[in-house]
Design a protein around this motif. Structure first.
Motif, short mmCIF file in Angstrom:
data_model
loop_
_atom_site.label_atom_id
_atom_site.label_comp_id
_atom_site.label_asym_id
_atom_site.label_seq_id
_atom_site.Cartn_x
_atom_site.Cartn_y
_atom_site.Cartn_z
N UNK A 14 0.98 -0.99 -0.03
CA UNK A 14 -0.08 0.31 0.36
C UNK A 14 0.90 1.13 -0.02
N UNK A 15 0.75 2.05 -0.83
CA UNK A 15 1.42 3.30 -1.33
C UNK A 15 1.16 4.64 -0.01
N UNK A 16 1.77 5.31 -0.33
CA UNK A 16 1.42 6.10 0.96
C UNK A 16 1.03 7.21 0.13
N UNK A 17 -0.08 7.39 -0.64
CA UNK A 17 -0.28 8.08 -2.05
C UNK A 17 -1.94 8.06 -2.33
N UNK A 18 -2.28 8.09 -2.98
CA UNK A 18 -3.86 7.86 -3.74
C UNK A 18 -3.48 8.42 -5.26
N UNK A 19 -4.18 7.56 -5.44
CA UNK A 19 -3.95 6.80 -7.46
C UNK A 19 -5.00 7.96 -8.05
N UNK A 20 -5.14 8.09 -9.14
CA UNK A 20 -5.82 8.21 -10.56
C UNK A 20 -5.44 9.28 -10.74
N UNK A 21 -5.73 10.12 -11.21
CA UNK A 21 -4.53 11.21 -12.43
C UNK A 21 -4.07 12.49 -10.94
N UNK A 22 -5.27 12.88 -10.32
CA UNK A 22 -5.11 14.12 -9.07
C UNK A 22 -4.05 13.36 -8.54
N UNK A 23 -4.37 12.55 -7.30
CA UNK A 23 -3.62 11.50 -6.28
C UNK A 23 -2.54 11.26 -6.63
N UNK A 24 -2.22 11.02 -8.26
CA UNK A 24 -1.10 10.58 -8.68
C UNK A 24 -0.43 12.31 -9.50
N UNK A 25 -1.09 13.00 -9.50
CA UNK A 25 0.05 14.69 -9.76
C UNK A 25 0.62 15.24 -8.24
N UNK A 26 -0.85 15.34 -7.45
CA UNK A 26 -0.21 15.93 -6.31
C UNK A 26 1.04 15.05 -5.99
N UNK A 27 0.66 13.90 -5.44
CA UNK A 27 2.20 12.94 -5.52
C UNK A 27 3.26 13.82 -5.34
#
Length: 133
Positions: A14-27
């Protein structure tokens, strides 16, 4: 400590980040600004894509590996990560239970190395008395 007849049927990272375009852009933005870090991301991905060494290691291990973002966790995994923290690698055992295979601190010590990850997982399985499929 688990009993010696426990078999790891799946590893769940489990990554310490959200998935999807918005989550990955934030990361990615957070990583660039130095405000976001995920040691599991460092193991599985280069700056632009998933590492070929990761895919080779997963094939070699012979244990199914599922990678999830925070916003993709099923209920049982979310309950385990609430306790263990993220990033984390959980081992699903034959009885369906989830046990921590690699903690956030252990992942941090791997320095983004796929070979260090593989060694750490094998050590964890041995140390906990689990077997692999």
């Amino acid at each position: 400590m688990s009993t010696s007849d426990d078999t790891v049927t799946e590893l769940i990272g489990v990554y310490h980040a959200d998935g999807g375009p918005i989550g990955e852009a934030k990361y990615v933005l957070g990583k660039l600004l130095g405000t976001a870090h995920c040691a599991l991301c460092d193991v599985t991905h280069s700056p632009v894509r998933r590492k070929p060494q990761w895919d080779a290691m997963v094939s070699r291990m012979g244990i199914p590996v599922t990678l999830l973002h925070l916003n993709e966790q099923p209920t049982d995994v979310a309950a385990a990560t609430q306790v263990a923290g993220t990033p984390v690698v959980l081992a699903r055992l034959t009885d369906g239970s989830l046990q921590v295979a690699l903690s956030p601190d252990q992942l941090d010590q791997l320095g983004g190395s796929v070979s260090n990850f593989e060694s750490a997982v094998i050590t964890s399985i041995d140390h906990n008395g689990w077997s692999s499929t």
